[in-house]
Design an enzyme around this catalytic site. Sequence first.
Site, PDB file in Angstrom:
ATOM      1  N   ARG A 198       4.796   0.005  -9.659  1.00 18.80           N
ATOM      2  CA  ARG A 198       4.569  -0.658  -8.270  1.00 18.80           C
ATOM      3  C   ARG A 198       3.289  -0.462  -7.547  1.00 18.80           C
ATOM      4  O   ARG A 198       2.787   0.703  -7.630  1.00 18.80           O
ATOM      5  CB  ARG A 198       5.740   0.075  -7.399  1.00 18.80           C
ATOM      6  CG  ARG A 198       5.525  -0.181  -5.902  1.00 18.80           C
ATOM      7  CD  ARG A 198       6.476  -1.067  -5.129  1.00 18.80           C
ATOM      8  NE  ARG A 198       6.084  -1.310  -4.048  1.00 18.80           N
ATOM      9  CZ  ARG A 198       7.146  -1.203  -2.937  1.00 18.80           C
ATOM     10  NH1 ARG A 198       8.170  -0.693  -3.008  1.00 18.80           N
ATOM     11  NH2 ARG A 198       6.740  -1.276  -1.752  1.00 18.80           N
ATOM     12  N   ARG A 204       6.966  -7.798  -5.370  1.00 19.38           N
ATOM     13  CA  ARG A 204       6.774  -6.323  -5.779  1.00 19.38           C
ATOM     14  C   ARG A 204       7.624  -6.370  -7.279  1.00 19.38           C
ATOM     15  O   ARG A 204       8.668  -6.849  -7.296  1.00 19.38           O
ATOM     16  CB  ARG A 204       7.469  -5.348  -4.701  1.00 19.38           C
ATOM     17  CG  ARG A 204       8.690  -5.575  -4.207  1.00 19.38           C
ATOM     18  CD  ARG A 204       9.151  -6.202  -2.914  1.00 19.38           C
ATOM     19  NE  ARG A 204       8.026  -6.398  -2.299  1.00 19.38           N
ATOM     20  CZ  ARG A 204       7.826  -5.655  -1.069  1.00 19.38           C
ATOM     21  NH1 ARG A 204       8.701  -4.423  -1.022  1.00 19.38           N
ATOM     22  NH2 ARG A 204       7.030  -5.652  -0.067  1.00 19.38           N
ATOM     23  N   ASP A 264      11.422  -2.386  -5.730  1.00 18.50           N
ATOM     24  CA  ASP A 264      11.628  -1.797  -4.571  1.00 18.50           C
ATOM     25  C   ASP A 264      13.080  -0.876  -4.587  1.00 18.50           C
ATOM     26  O   ASP A 264      14.030  -1.419  -5.189  1.00 18.50           O
ATOM     27  CB  ASP A 264      11.972  -2.997  -3.694  1.00 18.50           C
ATOM     28  CG  ASP A 264      11.264  -2.828  -2.352  1.00 18.50           C
ATOM     29  OD1 ASP A 264      10.733  -1.692  -2.112  1.00 18.50           O
ATOM     30  OD2 ASP A 264      11.312  -3.792  -1.471  1.00 18.50           O
ATOM     31  N   ASP A 274      15.436   1.010  -2.207  1.00 13.45           N
ATOM     32  CA  ASP A 274      15.679   1.132  -0.653  1.00 13.45           C
ATOM     33  C   ASP A 274      16.857   2.087  -0.257  1.00 13.45           C
ATOM     34  O   ASP A 274      17.960   1.754  -0.915  1.00 13.45           O
ATOM     35  CB  ASP A 274      15.765  -0.243   0.144  1.00 13.45           C
ATOM     36  CG  ASP A 274      14.631  -0.884   0.267  1.00 13.45           C
ATOM     37  OD1 ASP A 274      13.509  -0.220   0.292  1.00 13.45           O
ATOM     38  OD2 ASP A 274      14.664  -2.021   0.494  1.00 13.45           O
TER      39      ASP A 274
END
Length: 165
Positions: free
Chosen positions: A86, A96, A99, A101
């Site tokens: 990343r 990206r 990710d 989250d």
Amino acid sequence: MAKNSAVYVGLGSNLDNPIHQVKQALLALDAIPATHLRAHSALYRSKPLGPQNQPDYINAVAVLATQLPPLTLLSELQAIENKQGRVRATERWGPRTLDLDMLLYDNKQLQGPRLTLPHPGLHERAFVLYPLCEIAPDLVLPDGQRANDLRQRCSALGLSKNPMS
Ligand code: ROI
């Protein structure tokens, strides 16, 4: 024995073989210290939220059992993102490689400089709510809303389950 917390994590990728990125990240989540991968959703393909001149995303949601506190776990998630290449781009909402989250940590509500719980996008994102409800159909959010009610209000347009690789 230390108490286990239930943590839901949203996974997303749209660069460098996204299906592979998400599968690799699921293995990495299970390898976090004092943490186990309890379940994960199918993989979904989704149209990008944000700029449309980027590839479709692969999304999934995982649920972990962890003994780590939220910010320690957040650092572990960021280490996995970094390990999988990343690069934090300058463009907001750009493409990206990976990710991760943190969506929910038990019933915690938190607003800090590094972490907001529940994740602020959770309530309205189809690519989060559909996979989340697949693994937790009876989930109630800290504010008392049922995740499944939010999902039903959210269009599944542009979202497909189990995309072919
Ligand atoms: N759009 C989709 N469909 N899936 C994502 O995971 C995702 N992640 C992001 C932004 C750029 C907001 N758009 C996304 O961070």
